[in-house]
Write a protein that holds these residues in place. Structure first.
Motif, PDB file in Angstrom:
ATOM      1  N   ALA A 185     120.116 -55.876 -12.222  1.00 30.22           N
ATOM      2  CA  ALA A 185     119.424 -55.855 -13.515  1.00 30.22           C
ATOM      3  C   ALA A 185     120.330 -56.321 -14.652  1.00 30.22           C
ATOM      4  CB  ALA A 185     118.899 -54.457 -13.793  1.00 30.22           C
ATOM      5  N   ASN A 186     121.639 -56.382 -14.396  1.00 31.61           N
ATOM      6  CA  ASN A 186     122.571 -56.862 -15.428  1.00 31.61           C
ATOM      7  C   ASN A 186     122.623 -58.386 -15.497  1.00 31.61           C
ATOM      8  OD1 ASN A 186     123.417 -54.315 -16.318  1.00 31.61           O
ATOM      9  ND2 ASN A 186     124.901 -54.131 -14.634  1.00 31.61           N
ATOM     10  N   TRP A 187     121.819 -59.038 -14.662  1.00 34.01           N
ATOM     11  CA  TRP A 187     121.852 -60.506 -14.551  1.00 34.01           C
ATOM     12  C   TRP A 187     121.671 -61.195 -15.910  1.00 34.01           C
ATOM     13  CZ3 TRP A 187     122.521 -63.960 -10.513  1.00 34.01           C
ATOM     14  CH2 TRP A 187     122.074 -65.271 -10.721  1.00 34.01           C
ATOM     15  N   ASP A 188     120.636 -60.800 -16.655  1.00 39.45           N
ATOM     16  CA  ASP A 188     120.332 -61.485 -17.922  1.00 39.45           C
ATOM     17  C   ASP A 188     121.486 -61.353 -18.913  1.00 39.45           C
ATOM     18  OD1 ASP A 188     117.925 -62.264 -16.940  1.00 39.45           O
ATOM     19  OD2 ASP A 188     116.775 -60.676 -17.911  1.00 39.45           O
ATOM     20  N   ARG A 189     122.078 -60.152 -18.955  1.00 40.29           N
ATOM     21  CA  ARG A 189     123.183 -59.925 -19.894  1.00 40.29           C
ATOM     22  C   ARG A 189     124.367 -60.826 -19.540  1.00 40.29           C
ATOM     23  NH1 ARG A 189     123.585 -54.418 -19.469  1.00 40.29           N
ATOM     24  NH2 ARG A 189     121.963 -54.082 -20.998  1.00 40.29           N
ATOM     25  N   LEU A 190     124.610 -60.980 -18.245  1.00 46.55           N
ATOM     26  CA  LEU A 190     125.714 -61.833 -17.803  1.00 46.55           C
ATOM     27  C   LEU A 190     125.435 -63.297 -18.156  1.00 46.55           C
ATOM     28  CD1 LEU A 190     128.347 -62.292 -16.148  1.00 46.55           C
ATOM     29  CD2 LEU A 190     126.900 -62.494 -14.121  1.00 46.55           C
ATOM     30  N   MET A 191     124.241 -63.767 -17.838  1.00 41.02           N
ATOM     31  CA  MET A 191     123.921 -65.182 -18.038  1.00 41.02           C
ATOM     32  C   MET A 191     123.856 -65.551 -19.520  1.00 41.02           C
ATOM     33  SD  MET A 191     123.861 -66.470 -15.127  1.00 41.02           S
ATOM     34  CE  MET A 191     124.199 -65.643 -13.585  1.00 41.02           C
ATOM     35  N   ASP A 192     123.537 -64.586 -20.349  1.00 42.04           N
ATOM     36  CA  ASP A 192     123.372 -64.870 -21.777  1.00 42.04           C
ATOM     37  C   ASP A 192     124.712 -65.030 -22.511  1.00 42.04           C
ATOM     38  OD1 ASP A 192     121.460 -65.175 -23.959  1.00 42.04           O
ATOM     39  OD2 ASP A 192     122.413 -63.373 -24.776  1.00 42.04           O
TER      40      ASP A 192
END
Lengths: 470, 69
Positions: free
Chosen positions: A401-408
């Motif tokens: 679920a941390n994917w978006d934070r990482l990619m951003d």
């Protein structure tokens, strides 16, 4: 002088002190080793330490100077570099399990040039696995840790380079930048990081990630450090046919502190969407500082950035996925979870979309230059729209679920990789949690001297770059 | 965590073309990015012209230099 006194010198100060005979290469190296012994565990920045070889090199330089030999511009300065620069006969892990025992047969052109300039190579630095995350997480060698607070990210992928320079272990280090991998650790660790113009620095003997967007560049304490370092490593190389034949200027010559009349463009809204309040305050204070130095600051709204961002995410993902295909078939479990997940997705993008992204690059560069740099000398943006995140809240391996934070995290840096423009990040303050805030400056192709001049002028008037975490 | 409606066809395509299987749950989760990416590309349709080609980038790097540089 104590090791802490020597460690407080910038790269250029150390090189100049050595050239004047005020300090020996051996003393500079012992200061680095002492700092590493005392503080290294706090940042986990070093992968391999070549203590004995570095000592031999330092003694050799001291003897050469005593004998009156003409030495290079970086003579006597100890350095370590991101562990993706090949040195013949030495293991180059690329931050990975897959290449944990990889021994290249060639030495990177940039390492050869640093050697020729007299820099003392003392080892290699931690990095994101295969240079593929913006945080500095590394499942194989442990995360590098932010010197200002170990719970926070260093930024990536040049995580060890940022941590080692900020932690006063080395004065400068090579990073690499495909989507922000020099500028993000520079911003998060509070140091200066320069991504040069695409093709400015040859990539021979450098681990590839995305050959259209990969850049080699330095992290150091000051803009002057970056200027001298770039002057050493830039310039065409027969081994890299993509390297530019553009002449390499004396980047230090223009660092006179005078930016009166400089025109600064602040790009909205792209770089400011949902920006953190304390990051915005830091940016606005930096703009006020540039105005105090005689610059004018205006807002522009380049419409090309949406296309730029779409296309760079295609280019970097497809190229990364392509060169990792065989390992993804043979040993996918040898990658960290977040990395194999990212590489996997790149295979889903059609070739026509990839070629469209490459084909639009030239026209979009021209358009961005018209929109943002037509009436201006530099573009100014925050390198990050958020405060430095913790390692836990960006850990995809622990929670997808941390994917978006990482990619951003690379949203504000990656457009400049697609555009190929020279871009620097310098420290301009601290957020409300005490972590560094950066300022990103970009200019036209091959105008590294321009961004260095602005960064240097700002650093002459401020002391953010001089602050140390320990 | 539910799959994007694109996840299964894309995963099937990757398996057929490259012989690579989804390595973990995060890879499946990352498939959701493609909804946004395809939508973004859709908005750019019509901007690519017949003569555009990748080598235009090197030419633009030179053409966009500062005049005094």
């Amino acid at each position: 002088m104590s090791s802490d006194t020597l460690a407080a010198l910038s790269m250029t100060e150390a090189a100049d002190a050595f050239a004047r005979g005020e300090v020996t290469a051996a003393a500079l190296l012992e200061a680095t080793l002492d700092r590493l012994d005392r503080h290294g565990a706090k940042v986990n920045a070093v992968v391999r330490l070549d203590r004995d070889e570095a000592r031999q090199a330092a003694v050799g330089l001291d003897q050469a100077r005593k004998a009156g030999a003409t030495l290079g511009r970086l003579a006597g300065v100890p350095m370590m570099h991101k562990d993706m620069y090949y040195r013949a006969g030495k293991v180059t892990t690329c931050g990975s399990k897959i290449r944990r025992d990889f021994v290249p047969g060639v030495t990177a052109t940039v390492l050869q040039r640093l050697d020729a300039a007299g820099a003392v190579d003392a080892g290699t630095l931690n990095m994101a696995e295969f240079a593929q995350n913006a945080t500095g997480h590394n499942a194989h060698f442990g995360d590098a840790m932010n010197p200002w607070d170990a719970a926070y990210c260093t930024g990536g992928s040049s995580s060890g380079s940022g941590a080692a320079v900020a932690g006063r272990i080395v004065t400068a280090a090579l990073g690499s930048d495909t989507g922000g991998s020099i500028r993000l650790p520079a911003a998060m660790c509070g140091v200066t990081g320069l991504k040069p113009t695409q093709t400015r620095v040859p990539r021979t003997g450098v681990m590839p990630l995305s050959f259209s967007a990969d850049n080699v560049g330095p992290l150091g304490r000051t803009a002057r450090d970056a200027a001298r370092f770039l002057g050493v490593v830039a310039g065409a190389c027969a081994g890299d046919p993509t390297s530019s034949r553009e002449p390499v200027p004396d980047y230090e010559a223009g660092l006179d502190g005078d930016i009166r009349g400089l025109r600064v463009a602040v790009c909205e809204p792209w770089f400011f969407d949902d920006i953190d309040a304390s990051v915005l305050r830091g940016f606005e204070a930096a703009m006020a500082g540039l105005k105090d130095l005689g610059a004018t600051v205006e807002t522009v709204r380049p419409e090309s950035l949406v296309a730029v961002n779409t296309y760079i995410s295609i280019v970097s993902r497809v190229e990364g996925a392509t060169i990792h295909q065989q390992w993804m078939r043979e040993c996918p479990a040898d990658y960290a979870i977040h990395l194999s997940a990212r590489l996997y997705g790149g295979n889903a993008i059609p070739a026509t979309a990839y070629l469209e992204a490459l084909s639009r690059r030239g026209p979009l560069l021209r358009r961005f230059c018209d929109e943002a740099l037509g009436r201006f000398d530099v573009v100014a943006t925050p390198p990050l729209r958020v405060r430095v995140p913790t390692r836990a809240e960006t850990d995809v391996d622990a929670d997808p679920a941390n994917w978006d934070r990482l990619m951003d995290l690379s949203r504000n840096t990656r457009p400049f990789n697609y555009l190929g423009l020279p871009t620097i990040s310098i420290p301009v303050g601290f957020d409300d949690r005490g972590l560094p805030i950066g300022l990103q400056l970009a200019a036209r192709p091959f105008a590294e001297a321009r961004v260095l001049k602005v960064a240097d002028a700002y650093q002459r008037a401020t002391d953010w770059h001089g602050r140390a975490p320990f | 965590m539910s799959d994007s409606r694109l996840a299964l066809p894309l995963m099937d395509s990757i398996q057929r073309w490259q012989g690579i299987d989804a390595p973990n749950a995060a890879a499946r989760h990352g498939m959701k990015d493609f909804e946004g990416l395809i939508a973004a590309l859709e908005k750019l349709r019509g901007e690519l012209v017949f003569e555009d080609e990748p080598s235009s980038f090197e030419a633009a790097l030179t053409a966009c230099k500062e005049r005094e540089a």
